[in-house]
Scaffold this active site. Structure first.
Site, PDB file in Angstrom:
ATOM      1  N   ASP A   1      99.588   3.820  48.936  1.00 48.69           N
ATOM      2  CA  ASP A   1      99.759   2.934  47.868  1.00 48.69           C
ATOM      3  C   ASP A   1     100.421   1.426  48.273  1.00 48.69           C
ATOM      4  O   ASP A   1     100.713   1.406  49.377  1.00 48.69           O
ATOM      5  CB  ASP A   1     100.822   3.670  46.821  1.00 48.69           C
ATOM      6  CG  ASP A   1     101.949   4.104  47.381  1.00 48.69           C
ATOM      7  OD1 ASP A   1     102.462   3.626  48.533  1.00 48.69           O
ATOM      8  OD2 ASP A   1     102.633   5.044  46.727  1.00 48.69           O
TER       9      ASP A   1
ATOM     10  N   ASN B   1     110.889  12.284  40.215  1.00 49.91           N
ATOM     11  CA  ASN B   1     110.036  12.701  39.160  1.00 49.91           C
ATOM     12  C   ASN B   1     109.125  13.300  39.197  1.00 49.91           C
ATOM     13  O   ASN B   1     108.119  13.519  38.362  1.00 49.91           O
ATOM     14  CB  ASN B   1     109.833  11.371  37.974  1.00 49.91           C
ATOM     15  CG  ASN B   1     108.858  10.431  38.683  1.00 49.91           C
ATOM     16  OD1 ASN B   1     108.344  10.560  39.946  1.00 49.91           O
ATOM     17  ND2 ASN B   1     108.354   9.382  38.184  1.00 49.91           N
TER      18      ASN B   1
ATOM     19  N   HIS C   1     106.464  12.341  41.550  1.00 44.97           N
ATOM     20  CA  HIS C   1     105.315  11.768  41.764  1.00 44.97           C
ATOM     21  C   HIS C   1     104.958  11.896  43.405  1.00 44.97           C
ATOM     22  O   HIS C   1     105.635  12.271  44.112  1.00 44.97           O
ATOM     23  CB  HIS C   1     105.378  10.157  41.399  1.00 44.97           C
ATOM     24  CG  HIS C   1     106.287   9.382  42.129  1.00 44.97           C
ATOM     25  ND1 HIS C   1     107.029   8.144  41.722  1.00 44.97           N
ATOM     26  CD2 HIS C   1     106.737   9.126  43.663  1.00 44.97           C
ATOM     27  CE1 HIS C   1     107.679   7.760  42.662  1.00 44.97           C
ATOM     28  NE2 HIS C   1     107.330   8.335  43.837  1.00 44.97           N
TER      29      HIS C   1
ATOM     30  N   GLU D   1     102.275   9.043  38.839  1.00 46.12           N
ATOM     31  CA  GLU D   1     103.488   9.160  37.862  1.00 46.12           C
ATOM     32  C   GLU D   1     103.073  10.522  37.057  1.00 46.12           C
ATOM     33  O   GLU D   1     102.014  10.902  36.972  1.00 46.12           O
ATOM     34  CB  GLU D   1     104.004   8.111  37.090  1.00 46.12           C
ATOM     35  CG  GLU D   1     104.230   6.816  37.944  1.00 46.12           C
ATOM     36  CD  GLU D   1     105.611   6.910  38.560  1.00 46.12           C
ATOM     37  OE1 GLU D   1     106.069   7.971  38.690  1.00 46.12           O
ATOM     38  OE2 GLU D   1     106.183   6.118  38.500  1.00 46.12           O
TER      39      GLU D   1
HETATM   40  C1  GLP Z   1     107.760   5.914  46.501  1.00 49.95           C
HETATM   41  C2  GLP Z   1     106.522   6.157  47.393  1.00 49.95           C
HETATM   42  C3  GLP Z   1     106.087   7.460  47.597  1.00 49.95           C
HETATM   43  C4  GLP Z   1     107.227   8.014  48.259  1.00 49.95           C
HETATM   44  C5  GLP Z   1     108.325   8.199  47.127  1.00 49.95           C
HETATM   45  C6  GLP Z   1     109.592   8.758  47.631  1.00 49.95           C
HETATM   46  O1  GLP Z   1     108.119   5.094  45.758  1.00 49.95           O
HETATM   47  N1  GLP Z   1     105.407   5.309  46.329  1.00 49.95           N
HETATM   48  O2  GLP Z   1     104.948   7.514  48.296  1.00 49.95           O
HETATM   49  O3  GLP Z   1     106.794   9.399  48.748  1.00 49.95           O
HETATM   50  O4  GLP Z   1     108.563   7.186  46.189  1.00 49.95           O
HETATM   51  O5  GLP Z   1     110.280   7.757  48.321  1.00 49.95           O
HETATM   52  P1  GLP Z   1     111.637   8.047  49.396  1.00 49.95           P
HETATM   53  O6  GLP Z   1     111.021   8.710  50.642  1.00 49.95           O
HETATM   54  O7  GLP Z   1     112.031   6.756  49.388  1.00 49.95           O
HETATM   55  O8  GLP Z   1     112.393   9.065  48.457  1.00 49.95           O
END
Ligand code: GLP
Length: 247
Positions: free
Chosen positions: A67, A136, A138, A143
C-alpha cells in the site's frame, strides 16, 4: 494455519527473516509481497544481515508492496516508498526497477489499482506475502467492511488507523486520510502468506482474526480461508490466544 509463538519481537523478526531467506534461497527470482509499519523493521534488518553475510541475494527478486498513502511523494519520509528504500532496498542488491509500490500520486487511482494487479499477475503472482495486522483487523489498508473480492483500490482510512499512524507524522494533520491498497483478493492470491504480530495492542485482534468468525468486519479473518498461512507472533501479541487455550 501454522502459528509460531516466539518469546520476543526480536525472535519474531529472526524467525520471519529465516522463512523469507529460505524462500529466496529456494527460488532466487521469487516475487515477494512486502509490508511496512513498525512490525517488519527488525525483520528487514535481519534480511540485510543475511545479505551482508553472503547467505542470500536479492538480485533477481521482484517485490510488490501492499500500500501507499495517497498524495505523498516517494521522497516524503512517511511515504511507504521512502520506508522501503530506507528499511531494506538501499542496503541490498535488489534492482529498484523490480520493486513496486502503488503510486499514490497517480491521477487515476482506480486505473493505477487495476494496473498494479495486472503487474502482479504478469510477474507470475506473489510467491510469499508478508503481512502485519492493524489494531482494527486491517491487512494492508483494507479497513473493516472491505469486500473480500477487492483488488487494489483507493480507500478512506478509518479514525482508528488515522489515530495510530498519525503519530509518525511531524503533525497529525499532515497524515493523509486516504490510501491506495492491494485488495483482499490481491492478497489472497499469494501462494504463501506470512503474518507477523508483536506487542500487547495486537492481542485482542489477533485472536479475533485467527479464531473468530470469518467476516469483512475483521478483514484479517479472511486468512483463515488461505491454504498456506504462517503466523509468527510474540508472547504479548499471543496473550489472548494463550488465555483462551487456543494453541
Ligand atoms: C499499517 C499498514 C499495514 C500494517 C499495519 C500495522 O498502517 N498499512 O500494512 O501491517 O498498519 O502496522 P504496525 O506494524 O506499525 O503495527
Amino acid at each position: 494455519m501454522n502459528i509460531i509463538a516466539t518469546k520476543t519481537k526480536d525472535e519474531m523478526a529472526s524467525v520471519a527473516a529465516g522463512i523469507f531467506a529460505t524462500q529466496i534461497a529456494e527460488k532466487p527470482d521469487s516475487v515477494l509481497g512486502l509490508a511496512t509499519g513498525e512490525t517488519p523493521r527488525e525483520m528487514y534488518g535481519e534480511l540485510i544481515k543475511l545479505y551482508e553475510a553472503g547467505a542470500i541475494s536479492f538480485k533477481d527478486i521482484v517485490s510488490f508492496n501492499l500500500d501507499e498513502y495517497i498524495g505523498l511523494a516517494p521522497e516524503h519520509d512517511q511515504s511507504y516508498r521512502y520506508y522501503m528504500n530506507d528499511a531494506l532496498f538501499n542496503h541490498i542488491d535488489i534492482d529498484k526497477a523490480h520493486t513496486h509500490v502503488p503510486d499514490g500520486m497517480a491521477d487515476d487511482l482506480e486505473a493505477e489499482g487495476r494496473a498494479y494487479d495486472d503487474q502482479i499477475r504478469d510477474a507470475g503472482g506473489i510467491d510469499m506475502q508478508l503481512l502485519g495486522i492493524g489494531v482494527n483487523g486491517h491487512i494492508a489498508f483494507n479497513e473493516p467492511g472491505t469486500d473480500f473480492a477487492s483488488g487494489t483500490h483507493p480507500v478512506d482510512l478509518t479514525p482508528s488507523t488515522i489515530a495510530v499512524n498519525s503519530q509518525y507524522f511531524a503533525t497529525p494533520q499532515e497524515m493523509p486520510t486516504t490510501a491506495l491498497t492491494m485488495g483482499l483478493a490481491s492478497i489472497m492470491g499469494a501462494k504463501k502468506i506470512v503474518l507477523i504480530a508483536s506487542g500487547p495492542s495486537k492481542a485482542e485482534i489477533l485472536d479475533e482474526a485467527l479464531f473468530g468468525p470469518v467476516t469483512p468486519e475483521v478483514p484479517a479473518s479472511i486468512l483463515q480461508q488461505h491454504p498456506d498461512v504462517t503466523v509468527i507472533a510474540d508472547e504479548e501479541a499471543l496473550r489472548v490466544i494463550h488465555e483462551k487455550d487456543r494453541l
